[in-house]
Write a protein that holds these residues in place. Structure first.
Motif, mmCIF file in Angstrom:
data_model
loop_
_atom_site.group_PDB
_atom_site.id
_atom_site.type_symbol
_atom_site.label_atom_id
_atom_site.label_comp_id
_atom_site.label_asym_id
_atom_site.label_seq_id
_atom_site.Cartn_x
_atom_site.Cartn_y
_atom_site.Cartn_z
ATOM 1 N N GLY A 142 0.773 -1.241 -0.107
ATOM 2 C CA GLY A 142 -0.171 -0.045 0.146
ATOM 3 C C GLY A 142 0.830 1.294 -0.130
ATOM 4 O O GLY A 142 0.446 2.294 -0.209
ATOM 5 N N GLN A 143 2.080 0.928 0.253
ATOM 6 C CA GLN A 143 3.005 2.268 0.174
ATOM 7 C C GLN A 143 3.213 2.850 -0.944
ATOM 8 O O GLN A 143 3.349 2.177 -2.202
ATOM 9 N N TRP A 144 3.110 4.275 -1.553
ATOM 10 C CA TRP A 144 3.557 4.681 -2.598
ATOM 11 C C TRP A 144 4.933 5.073 -2.826
ATOM 12 O O TRP A 144 5.560 5.442 -1.947
ATOM 13 N N ILE A 145 5.529 4.335 -3.964
ATOM 14 C CA ILE A 145 6.972 4.769 -4.174
ATOM 15 C C ILE A 145 7.343 5.255 -5.413
ATOM 16 O O ILE A 145 6.213 5.593 -6.519
ATOM 17 N N GLU A 146 8.546 5.995 -5.515
ATOM 18 C CA GLU A 146 8.599 6.895 -6.823
ATOM 19 C C GLU A 146 9.974 5.982 -7.579
ATOM 20 O O GLU A 146 10.560 5.379 -7.061
ATOM 21 N N PRO A 147 9.829 6.414 -8.958
ATOM 22 C CA PRO A 147 11.067 5.908 -9.610
ATOM 23 C C PRO A 147 12.373 6.197 -8.704
ATOM 24 O O PRO A 147 12.479 7.396 -8.314
ATOM 25 N N GLY A 148 13.064 5.264 -8.725
ATOM 26 C CA GLY A 148 14.447 5.524 -8.088
ATOM 27 C C GLY A 148 14.715 4.992 -6.632
ATOM 28 O O GLY A 148 15.660 5.025 -6.012
ATOM 29 N N ASP A 149 13.209 4.666 -5.977
ATOM 30 C CA ASP A 149 13.382 4.427 -4.718
ATOM 31 C C ASP A 149 13.964 2.889 -4.330
ATOM 32 O O ASP A 149 13.485 2.149 -5.210
ATOM 33 N N ALA A 150 14.553 3.063 -3.450
ATOM 34 C CA ALA A 150 15.122 1.486 -3.255
ATOM 35 C C ALA A 150 14.096 0.765 -2.073
ATOM 36 O O ALA A 150 13.627 1.008 -1.083
ATOM 37 N N VAL A 151 13.430 -0.363 -2.748
ATOM 38 C CA VAL A 151 12.300 -0.961 -2.260
ATOM 39 C C VAL A 151 12.937 -2.255 -1.375
ATOM 40 O O VAL A 151 12.513 -2.458 -0.101
ATOM 41 N N LEU A 152 13.817 -2.996 -2.121
ATOM 42 C CA LEU A 152 14.315 -4.127 -1.148
ATOM 43 C C LEU A 152 15.972 -4.360 -1.575
ATOM 44 O O LEU A 152 16.202 -3.641 -2.585
ATOM 45 N N GLU A 153 16.497 -4.767 -0.669
ATOM 46 C CA GLU A 153 18.240 -4.960 -0.963
ATOM 47 C C GLU A 153 18.434 -6.588 -1.013
ATOM 48 O O GLU A 153 17.921 -7.183 0.088
ATOM 49 N N VAL A 154 18.674 -6.975 -1.988
ATOM 50 C CA VAL A 154 19.053 -8.376 -2.157
ATOM 51 C C VAL A 154 20.480 -8.557 -2.195
ATOM 52 O O VAL A 154 21.138 -8.104 -2.857
ATOM 53 N N VAL A 155 20.881 -9.541 -1.278
ATOM 54 C CA VAL A 155 22.414 -9.834 -1.352
ATOM 55 C C VAL A 155 22.536 -11.313 -1.576
ATOM 56 O O VAL A 155 22.011 -12.248 -0.882
ATOM 57 N N ASP A 156 23.845 -11.659 -2.315
ATOM 58 C CA ASP A 156 24.445 -12.962 -2.534
ATOM 59 C C ASP A 156 25.076 -13.381 -1.452
ATOM 60 O O ASP A 156 26.235 -12.981 -1.541
ATOM 61 N N LEU A 157 24.752 -13.960 -0.216
ATOM 62 C CA LEU A 157 25.532 -14.211 0.736
ATOM 63 C C LEU A 157 26.436 -15.565 0.583
ATOM 64 O O LEU A 157 27.124 -15.797 1.416
ATOM 65 N N ASP A 158 26.445 -16.213 -0.646
ATOM 66 C CA ASP A 158 27.217 -17.366 -0.892
ATOM 67 C C ASP A 158 28.630 -16.766 -1.175
ATOM 68 O O ASP A 158 29.604 -17.627 -0.988
ATOM 69 N N GLU A 159 28.853 -15.602 -1.284
ATOM 70 C CA GLU A 159 30.383 -14.961 -1.497
ATOM 71 C C GLU A 159 30.382 -13.627 -1.090
ATOM 72 O O GLU A 159 29.379 -12.802 -1.599
#
Length: 278
Positions: free
Chosen positions: A101-118
């Motif tokens: 329900g939150q409004w976001i704008e172009p360029g907003d960081a919504v999620l941070e995904v990290v590859d923890l294997d390395e």
């Protein structure tokens, strides 16, 4: 993750509208072909219908390209302008800054995904140690949160510039993270594998070297309570040791502890001799 924005909705509406064009174009083309076979219409009418079908198909491909530019799979089912965005990398979500329900704008960081294997270990190396560091070198990692355990990594980059304050260069080590026991943000220490041994050199403890009038010298025991003053020429310094290029022979002993006391006695005797000459 579901996301809806006006620009994406417009692109999705264009995709939906243009996808229906070939269906509409195929029907007239099919009818024209049947009428031509029955000698009811002309060849020109059939060619015009086929031309309209080709234009419709080209518009569909253009719409799909615009949708792909937004990171959307054109094959995704239409759901009122809502689309599913897939992460370009496999990994774990470590930060979520948006909610339903939150409004976001172009360029907003919504999620941070990290590859923890390395993971990357970002550190600093002192100027005096730079000559021993190189890309591809093995490194042993110790983490404060996991005392007694060691992890293996490899130096990926050694900085080309030095920080003005502490005179260090940036260092990046890449290491595997099986079981995801290491986590971003942990404090760690890296020990680099020593390079292949070079030619042997003569070295003495740095504490044994004294300086007077811009000359370096060491004290060499010459008997009970007797010491010779030996001028030396120095080379490179490594931690608490310094290379001696000239002035000493291998096997000779030097005074490493108490050198400052002997230096003070040397200065007093030198001053006494100068006063006696006057």
């Amino acid at each position: 993750m579901h996301r809806c924005s006006p620009s994406r909705a417009r692109r999705w509406a264009t995709r939906t509208r243009t996808c229906s064009l070939p269906r509409r174009g195929r029907r007239p083309a099919g009818r024209a072909g049947a009428l031509l076979a029955a000698r009811v219409t002309s060849q020109r009418a059939v060619e015009e219908a086929e031309g309209e079908l080709a234009v419709a198909e080209a518009e569909v491909e253009a719409a799909r390209a615009r949708v792909r530019a937004y990171g959307i799979d054109p094959a995704t089912p239409v759901e009122a302008g809502r689309v599913v965005l897939a992460s370009p990398i496999r990994g774990s979500v470590v930060t979520r800054s948006a909610h339903i329900g939150q409004w976001i704008e172009p360029g907003d960081a919504v999620l941070e995904v990290v590859d923890l294997d390395e993971l990357w270990l970002l550190g600093a190396i002192f100027e005096r140690d730079l000559r021993h560091a190189r890309a591809g070198q093995r490194a042993e990692i110790e983490v404060r949160a996991l005392p007694g355990e060691r992890f293996s990594g490899e130096v990926a980059h050694v900085g080309q510039t030095l920080a003005h304050g502490d005179r260090t260069a940036a260092l990046r080590v890449v290491l595997a993270n099986p079981g995801h026991r290491l986590r971003p943000g942990m404090f760690a220490t890296a020990r680099l594998e020593a390079p292949a041994a070079g030619p042997q050199v003569l070295a003495v403890p740095a504490a044994a070297v004294q300086e007077l009038d811009e000359r370096h010298f060491v004290f060499v025991p010459a008997g009970e309570g007797v010491f010779d003053v030996r001028s030396v020429r120095l080379g490179t310094r490594e931690a608490d040791w310094v290379e001696v290029i000239e002035g000493l022979a291998a096997g000779e002993q030097v005074v490493a502890s108490g050198g400052l006391l002997l230096r003070g006695q040397l200065l007093r005797s030198t001053l006494g001799e100068e006063e006696g000459e006057e």
